[in-house]
Structure formats: structure tokens, C-alpha cells
Design an enzyme around this catalytic site. Structure first.
Site, PDB file in Angstrom:
ATOM      1  N   ILE A 131      57.449  60.117-123.844  1.00 42.33           N
ATOM      2  CA  ILE A 131      57.599  60.267-122.387  1.00 42.33           C
ATOM      3  C   ILE A 131      56.465  61.109-121.785  1.00 42.33           C
ATOM      4  CG2 ILE A 131      60.087  59.877-122.375  1.00 42.33           C
ATOM      5  CD1 ILE A 131      60.449  62.935-122.242  1.00 42.33           C
ATOM      6  N   TRP A 188      54.631  63.550-118.435  1.00 42.40           N
ATOM      7  CA  TRP A 188      54.831  64.898-117.914  1.00 42.40           C
ATOM      8  C   TRP A 188      55.273  64.956-116.457  1.00 42.40           C
ATOM      9  CZ3 TRP A 188      51.209  64.492-114.156  1.00 42.40           C
ATOM     10  CH2 TRP A 188      50.069  63.723-114.421  1.00 42.40           C
ATOM     11  N   LYS A 246      59.609  62.200-128.112  1.00 44.15           N
ATOM     12  CA  LYS A 246      58.537  63.192-127.955  1.00 44.15           C
ATOM     13  C   LYS A 246      58.209  63.388-126.480  1.00 44.15           C
ATOM     14  CE  LYS A 246      54.042  62.781-127.884  1.00 44.15           C
ATOM     15  NZ  LYS A 246      53.730  63.768-126.836  1.00 44.15           N
ATOM     16  N   PRO A 247      58.396  64.624-125.970  1.00 42.75           N
ATOM     17  CA  PRO A 247      57.961  64.895-124.595  1.00 42.75           C
ATOM     18  C   PRO A 247      56.447  65.077-124.544  1.00 42.75           C
ATOM     19  CG  PRO A 247      58.892  66.885-125.569  1.00 42.75           C
ATOM     20  CD  PRO A 247      59.043  65.782-126.594  1.00 42.75           C
ATOM     21  N   ALA A 248      55.882  65.122-123.338  1.00 40.67           N
ATOM     22  CA  ALA A 248      54.440  65.298-123.168  1.00 40.67           C
ATOM     23  C   ALA A 248      54.050  66.735-123.501  1.00 40.67           C
ATOM     24  CB  ALA A 248      54.038  64.956-121.747  1.00 40.67           C
ATOM     25  N   GLU A 249      52.790  66.908-123.876  1.00 41.01           N
ATOM     26  CA  GLU A 249      52.348  68.216-124.371  1.00 41.01           C
ATOM     27  C   GLU A 249      52.308  69.306-123.303  1.00 41.01           C
ATOM     28  OE1 GLU A 249      51.050  65.259-124.673  1.00 41.01           O
ATOM     29  OE2 GLU A 249      48.859  65.223-124.737  1.00 41.01           O
ATOM     30  N   SER A 295      50.355  56.313-119.458  1.00 37.19           N
ATOM     31  CA  SER A 295      49.192  55.625-118.900  1.00 37.19           C
ATOM     32  C   SER A 295      49.053  54.205-119.436  1.00 37.19           C
ATOM     33  CB  SER A 295      47.933  56.420-119.225  1.00 37.19           C
ATOM     34  OG  SER A 295      47.740  56.465-120.621  1.00 37.19           O
ATOM     35  N   THR A 296      48.421  53.371-118.651  1.00 38.80           N
ATOM     36  CA  THR A 296      48.169  51.992-119.063  1.00 38.80           C
ATOM     37  C   THR A 296      47.279  51.960-120.306  1.00 38.80           C
ATOM     38  OG1 THR A 296      48.525  51.148-116.847  1.00 38.80           O
ATOM     39  CG2 THR A 296      47.182  49.781-118.284  1.00 38.80           C
ATOM     40  N   GLU A 330      56.418  51.343-119.684  1.00 40.22           N
ATOM     41  CA  GLU A 330      56.448  51.612-118.247  1.00 40.22           C
ATOM     42  C   GLU A 330      55.172  52.378-117.934  1.00 40.22           C
ATOM     43  OE1 GLU A 330      56.418  53.082-115.098  1.00 40.22           O
ATOM     44  OE2 GLU A 330      58.148  54.377-115.463  1.00 40.22           O
ATOM     45  N   CYS A 355      54.536  57.208-110.927  1.00 42.30           N
ATOM     46  CA  CYS A 355      53.982  55.895-111.257  1.00 42.30           C
ATOM     47  C   CYS A 355      54.223  54.897-110.129  1.00 42.30           C
ATOM     48  CB  CYS A 355      54.569  55.387-112.560  1.00 42.30           C
ATOM     49  SG  CYS A 355      56.341  55.568-112.636  1.00 42.30           S
ATOM     50  N   GLU A 374      44.680  53.948-110.252  1.00 39.69           N
ATOM     51  CA  GLU A 374      45.730  54.957-110.092  1.00 39.69           C
ATOM     52  C   GLU A 374      45.105  56.356-110.106  1.00 39.69           C
ATOM     53  OE1 GLU A 374      48.596  55.635-113.384  1.00 39.69           O
ATOM     54  OE2 GLU A 374      50.130  55.405-111.832  1.00 39.69           O
TER      55      GLU A 374
HETATM   56  P1  NAI Z   1      49.225  59.635-121.493  1.00 39.09           P
HETATM   57  O1  NAI Z   1      49.599  58.198-121.434  1.00 39.09           O
HETATM   58  O2  NAI Z   1      48.147  60.052-122.434  1.00 39.09           O
HETATM   59  O3  NAI Z   1      50.523  60.513-121.871  1.00 39.09           O
HETATM   60  C1  NAI Z   1      51.841  60.058-121.867  1.00 39.09           C
HETATM   61  C2  NAI Z   1      52.514  60.340-123.199  1.00 39.09           C
HETATM   62  O4  NAI Z   1      51.899  59.586-124.224  1.00 39.09           O
HETATM   63  C3  NAI Z   1      52.422  61.800-123.666  1.00 39.09           C
HETATM   64  O5  NAI Z   1      53.644  62.156-124.281  1.00 39.09           O
HETATM   65  C4  NAI Z   1      51.294  61.748-124.690  1.00 39.09           C
HETATM   66  O6  NAI Z   1      51.378  62.770-125.653  1.00 39.09           O
HETATM   67  C5  NAI Z   1      51.529  60.399-125.328  1.00 39.09           C
HETATM   68  N1  NAI Z   1      50.376  59.799-125.996  1.00 39.09           N
HETATM   69  C6  NAI Z   1      49.044  60.019-125.760  1.00 39.09           C
HETATM   70  N2  NAI Z   1      48.287  59.267-126.573  1.00 39.09           N
HETATM   71  C7  NAI Z   1      49.132  58.543-127.342  1.00 39.09           C
HETATM   72  C8  NAI Z   1      48.971  57.558-128.372  1.00 39.09           C
HETATM   73  N3  NAI Z   1      47.765  57.159-128.753  1.00 39.09           N
HETATM   74  N4  NAI Z   1      50.072  57.011-128.914  1.00 39.09           N
HETATM   75  C9  NAI Z   1      51.292  57.379-128.533  1.00 39.09           C
HETATM   76  N5  NAI Z   1      51.518  58.302-127.576  1.00 39.09           N
HETATM   77  C10 NAI Z   1      50.458  58.883-126.980  1.00 39.09           C
HETATM   78  O7  NAI Z   1      48.888  60.106-120.029  1.00 39.09           O
HETATM   79  P2  NAI Z   1      47.890  61.286-119.565  1.00 39.09           P
HETATM   80  O8  NAI Z   1      46.618  61.234-120.330  1.00 39.09           O
HETATM   81  O9  NAI Z   1      48.641  62.546-119.571  1.00 39.09           O
HETATM   82  O10 NAI Z   1      47.591  60.862-118.053  1.00 39.09           O
HETATM   83  C11 NAI Z   1      46.516  60.005-117.746  1.00 39.09           C
HETATM   84  C12 NAI Z   1      46.877  59.083-116.603  1.00 39.09           C
HETATM   85  O11 NAI Z   1      47.952  58.257-116.970  1.00 39.09           O
HETATM   86  C13 NAI Z   1      47.345  59.762-115.338  1.00 39.09           C
HETATM   87  O12 NAI Z   1      46.282  60.177-114.555  1.00 39.09           O
HETATM   88  C14 NAI Z   1      48.141  58.667-114.701  1.00 39.09           C
HETATM   89  O13 NAI Z   1      47.288  57.807-113.995  1.00 39.09           O
HETATM   90  C15 NAI Z   1      48.750  57.922-115.860  1.00 39.09           C
HETATM   91  N6  NAI Z   1      50.152  58.328-116.137  1.00 39.09           N
HETATM   92  C16 NAI Z   1      51.160  57.501-115.742  1.00 39.09           C
HETATM   93  C17 NAI Z   1      52.472  57.878-115.925  1.00 39.09           C
HETATM   94  C18 NAI Z   1      53.596  57.016-115.484  1.00 39.09           C
HETATM   95  O14 NAI Z   1      54.657  57.539-115.189  1.00 39.09           O
HETATM   96  N7  NAI Z   1      53.454  55.726-115.479  1.00 39.09           N
HETATM   97  C19 NAI Z   1      52.818  59.172-116.514  1.00 39.09           C
HETATM   98  C20 NAI Z   1      51.702  59.951-116.966  1.00 39.09           C
HETATM   99  C21 NAI Z   1      50.423  59.520-116.745  1.00 39.09           C
END
Ligand code: NAI
Ligand code: MG
Length: 500
Positions: free
Chosen positions: A178, A180, A204-207, A257-258, A278, A312, A409
Site C-alpha cells: 500500500i 503513503w 506492507k505499508p509505505a516506508e 505508482s503506475t 490500483e 490517485c 500525474e
Molecule cells: P511507489 O509506487 O514507489 O510506492 C507505493 C508502494 O509500493 C510503497 O509501499 C513502496 O514501498 C512499494 N514499492 C516500491 N517499489 C516496489 C517494487 N519494486 N515492488 C513492490 N513494491 C514496491 O510510489 P512512490 O515512489 O512513493 O510515488 C511516486 C508516484 O507514484 C507519486 O508521485 C504518484 O504520482 C504515484 N502514486 C500513486 C498512488 C496512488 O494512490 N495511486 C500512491 C502513491 C504514489
């Protein structure tokens, strides 16, 4: 401001001037931090016990409004992920899938009630750890999280009514990752339907925001849920990847993230793991000339500035019909000026801290891009605190459809304003996006609402409102916004195998 002083002020200036008078400050109304207990250090919650990580490493989580350290949490390694998956598998085979559904439901009801009992503490921790205004944590995140547990607790023993003439069976162990932006709420979205349908979980929550998930682990421990049914482990991307790649996981549920969504899809290709993703969004919020404009402007403000725009489904692209564009932009600028930016713990705050330094840098990058692309930037004139990560509510006018600030985004309090003349034109522009998560329509005409909602490629379309959530209602996207639905009866499906 005292009443007498206020009257004098009204006499002295006209209303418009008065609105921008900086003396119109609210007295501080801070929520008390003392109503929450945060431990100095948290281990991993595996098999109903708190266990250190195999490498004994911890990382800090900070308060983005002060940059002060709140606590430190364990960094789960591949070996810890394996331990958590084994615990989840054992709990699934030996207890959870065999338990009568009615009994499973009772545990989930208990968790829901305990979230309500600890609502104040959870709200405080959510705002401290993530930077969102306490008003939002208190009135939205925490109650909606409890509602998800209540809602899915109700489904636990009614799956034969949800899917008549078919047998619904759980999948096994779900790996859930999930983000943050809504830490506790996303944990609820993931855990409640999974365990209600008889699966067990490694989450796993976000860091940057692990604390409310760890509080939820404490609640789960206190609820006497059988050990191993819910395991909550902390870590960054590498820990998430270890969950995704673990061979004994049956289903991945991811919000984020996408880019990471794509990595996950590649990683599970060729396996029989099920997934729901999502991902991001770039929602179009459309105002027609016949809309009640003040109401629409308020909806646009909520649509983009709620949770600092870390949403999002945020309405980050505004399409205004040309005939009312000037008026709407003026109203938006006036309204932005009245938004209170600052201490997330203050009950009057509208816009809190940006979740992390990294996210603030991303937002700044886009502000620069927007200006370079020729759009006109407008920001509120509010003062920002000296420490912490902050961004003034911002809007761009003169934005072109092809501009990056209209396509990508930003995930911050930044609105791109575009205009249109006809229905066909706005449909084409709104759908011209790699994303398809949500959209909004503002009009006085019911027929137009039906016409527009039918033609928009978005998972959720709000009409004359925005950012409305309910556990009974499915949520999810098209295209690069991901696939699968969470919430409602639809939200049960990704956790079940239906047999004839
Ligand atoms: P992220 O996608 O890296 O983080 C979300 C979760 O995925 C965190 O728990 C992270 O630890 C985990 N994660 C990271 N790399 C992973 C991997 N290779 N395999 C499995 N899990 C992994 O998002 P980030 O870097 O914090 O944010 C970047 C952008 O993503 C934001 O600017 C925003 O545009 C978008 N985002 C979209 C969200 C939504 O609700 N759809 C939520 C968070 C970010
Ligand atoms: Mg934090």
C-alpha cells in the site's frame, strides 16, 4: 478577531479587501499529541508476535511537517517475507479457511469496533506520520477505514447471496502493498475483503507512513485474531518486491505508482498469481456553463486540494466551458486564497504538509515544467512554515492538452485549467489521457450527466460532487490506472475463486 474590531474592519474596508486582510487569522486549535502513544521502535508483526528483522536493521519515519523523527521501524528482508508468508500459509490451512464464515465475521466486526474506539489516536498518528490535516484523518480516513471493516464483516457469511448458485472459495495467501497517501484506509481496503473471504494476508505499508498500519497490527493482536491471519511487515521497495516474487503468494493487491504497477505485472507474468493494481490518475473535472458555479468551484477545490493533492483520483485537470471560464478562474483564485496551509495538527488547517521531501521535489519539478511549457502559474499568497515540506495551493491557466502538466500525474496541490466549447470536444479531451481512474461532471441537466458519464473512460464518475467514498461502492480504473475493483460486492471477487 473580537466582534468590535471586526465591525470596525468592515466599516473601514469593502468586503473584498477584508477577505484578504491577513489579520483574519484563526486562533490556533491544535489537537493534542499526548492522546497518542508512539513507541520508539517497532518490530515486524508476524504470526501474531512482534519480531525483529533478520538483519536487525531499522529505518526512521519522520513527521513531514517538522522533519522530526517519530519512530523507527524494522526493515523486512527476503527471509522475513518468507517467514511472514509461511505464517500466513499455516494460518490459512490450519485455522482460517476451516473456520465457519460467521465466526470469521465476528473477528472483523471486532476489529472495526476497536478502530472506532481508538479513532482519535489513529487520526493523530496518521497526521503526524503523513502530514495530512487532522480534520481529514479524523473525519475521513479513520471512520472510512472502520466502515470498510464493518462492511466486509457483514459479507463474510453471505457469499452465497453475493454469488448465487456458485461456490466461492478463498485463494490462499494475499500479498498486499500500500502507498503513503491514505495509509490506514488503504490497509483497511486491502485487509477487510481479503480476510472476510477466508484468505490470509501479508501487508506492507509505505516506508514514509508505516505507523498507523503498525497500530492496526496492535489492534489485530488485541482482537485475538488467530496468529498469522494478518501479518504486517515494514520496509521499502525491496521488501515489496520480495512479497511480489514470493512463490507461495496467490494474490497481489497493490496501490501505488503506475511504474511499480508495471514492474509487478512483469514480475507475475507466467505465474498463476492473481492481481489487482490500483495506480495513478489524471482525472478530468468538467464544468458546463449551466452548472451552479459556486458549488462547482467548491467541488473543484475539494477535488484537487484534498490531502495536498496526494490522491490517485484527484481532479487534477479542470475543463471549463469557455463562456464561464473567466468567472470560474476568478472564483478559484479567490477560494485558493482562503485555504489555510500549515500545521496538520491544527483543526482549522485545510492543506497540510507534503508527504516527503522526494514528493515535494517531484511537485517542484512539475511547477517548473508547467512554466516552461508556457502555462501561467497562480499560487495563493499564504506564508509557509520554515521547517517541513510545503507547497502553496497552485493553479495553472493557459494549459494546452499536450502539456505535461495536463498529461502526467503530479500528485500535489496543483490544478491544470483547460477550456472547451462543445460536449464532443470535452469528451475527446477528457478521454485523451493514459489514465482512466475517475472524472467529475458539473451541470444542471440530468440528461447531460447520463450522456457524459456513459462516454467517459473512467472507473468512477462523480456528478455534481467529487471525492465521495463509500465501502459499498466499487473503485478502480481503466488503462494505466490499473485493473480490478476494490470496495462493494465487486471488491470480494479478486479474493475468490468461483466454482459452478
Ligand atoms: P511507489 O509506487 O514507489 O510506492 C507505493 C508502494 O509500493 C510503497 O509501499 C513502496 O514501498 C512499494 N514499492 C516500491 N517499489 C516496489 C517494487 N519494486 N515492488 C513492490 N513494491 C514496491 O510510489 P512512490 O515512489 O512513493 O510515488 C511516486 C508516484 O507514484 C507519486 O508521485 C504518484 O504520482 C504515484 N502514486 C500513486 C498512488 C496512488 O494512490 N495511486 C500512491 C502513491 C504514489
Ligand atoms: Mg512519516
Amino acid at each position: 478577531m473580537p466582534a468590535t474590531k471586526q465591525k470596525k474592519a468592515v466599516r473601514k474596508s469593502n468586503i473584498v479587501k477584508l477577505k484578504f486582510d491577513t489579520s483574519w487569522a484563526y486562533d490556533p486549535a491544535p489537537e493534542s499529541k499526548s492522546a497518542a502513544t508512539i513507541k520508539e521502535r517497532y518490530d515486524l508483526f508476524i504470526d501474531g508476535k512482534w519480531q525483529p528483522s533478520s538483519n536487525k536493521k531499522y529505518f526512521a519515519t519522520i513527521n513531514p511537517a517538522t522533519e522530526g523523527k517519530l519512530s523507527e521501524v524494522a526493515e523486512a528482508t527476503e527471509a522475513d517475507v518468507d517467514k511472514a508468508v509461511k505464517a500466513a500459509r499455516h494460518a490459512y490451512e490450519s485455522v482460517w479457511k476451516k473456520m465457519p464464515a460467521k465466526e470469521r465475521g465476528k473477528y472483523i466486526f471486532r476489529i472495526a469496533r476497536m478502530i472506532q474506539e481508538k479513532a482519535r489516536e489513529l487520526a493523530i498518528i496518521e497526521s503526524l506520520d503523513g502530514g495530512k490535516p487532522i480534520r481529514e484523518s479524523r473525519d475521513f480516513d479513520v471512520p472510512t477505514a472502520a466502515n470498510h471493516f464493518f462492511y466486509y464483516a457483514g459479507w463474510a457469511d453471505k457469499l452465497e447471496y453475493a454469488f448465487p448458485n456458485r461456490t466461492a472459495e478463498p485463494l490462499g495467501v494475499a500479498g498486499q502493498i500500500i502507498p503513503w497517501n491514505f495509509p490506514l484506509l488503504m490497509a483497511a481496503w486491502k485487509i477487510a475483503p481479503a480476510i472476510a473471504t477466508g484468505n490470509t494476508v501479508v501487508l506492507k505499508p509505505a516506508e514514509t507512513t508505516p505507523l498507523t498500519a503498525l497500530k492496526l497490527a496492535e489492534i489485530i493482536e488485541e482482537s485475538d485474531l488467530p496468529p498469522g491471519v494478518v501479518n504486517i511487515i515494514t520496509g521499502a521497495g525491496a521488501t515489496g518486491a520480495a512479497i511480489v516474487n514470493h512463490p507461495d503468494i496467490n494474490k497481489i493487491a497493490f496501490t501505488g505508482s503506475t511504474d511499480v504497477g508495471k514492474i509487478i505485472q512483469r514480475a507475475i507474468a507466467g505465474t498463476d498469481k492473481k492481481a489487482t493494481l490500483e495506480l495513478g490518475g489524471k482525472a478530468a473535472n468538467i464544468i458546463f456553463e449551466d452548472a451552479p458555479l459556486d458549488q462547482a468551484v467548491e467541488g473543484v477545490i475539494i477535488g484537487i486540494y484534498f490531502n495536498q493533492g496526494h490522491v490517485c483520483c484527484a481532479g487534477s485537470r479542470l475543463y471549463v466551458q469557455e463562456s464561464v471560464a473567466k468567472q470560474v478562474i476568478r472564483k478559484l483564485k479567490d477560494r485558493i486564497e482562503s485555504l489555510i496551509v500549515g500545521d496538520p495538527m491544527d483543526k482549522n488547517t485545510d492543506i497540510g504538509a507534503i508527504n516527503s521531501k522526494q514528493q515535494l521535489e517531484t511537485i517542484h519539478k512539475y511547477l517548473k515544467i508547467g512554466k516552461q511549457e508556457g502555462a501561467e502559474m497562480y499560487q495563493s499568497s499564504c506564508l509557509l512554515p520554515g521547517k517541513g515540506f510545503w507547497c502553496r495551493p497552485t493553479l495553472f491557466t493557459n494549459v494546452a492538452q499536450s502539456n505535461r502538466i495536463a498529461q502526467e500525474e503530479i500528485f500535489g496541490p496543483v490544478l491544470s485549467v483547460l477550456t472547451f466549447r462543445t460536449d464532443d470536444e470535452v469528451i475527446e479531451k477528457a478521454n485523451n489521457s493514459p489514465y482512466g481512474l475517475s472524472a467529475g461532471v458539473w451541470t444542471d441537466k440530468g440528461s447531460k450527466i447520463f450522456n457524459m458519464t456513459k462516454r467517459m473512460r473512467a472507473g468512477v464518475v462523480w456528478a455534481n460532487t467529487f471525492n465521495k467514498f463509500d465501502p459499498t461502492s466499487p473503485f478502480g480504473g481503466y488503462k494505466e490506472s490499473g485493473f480490478g475493483r476494490e470496495g462493494g460486492l465487486h471488491g470480494l471477487l479478486p479474493y475468490l475463486a468461483l466454482k459452478a
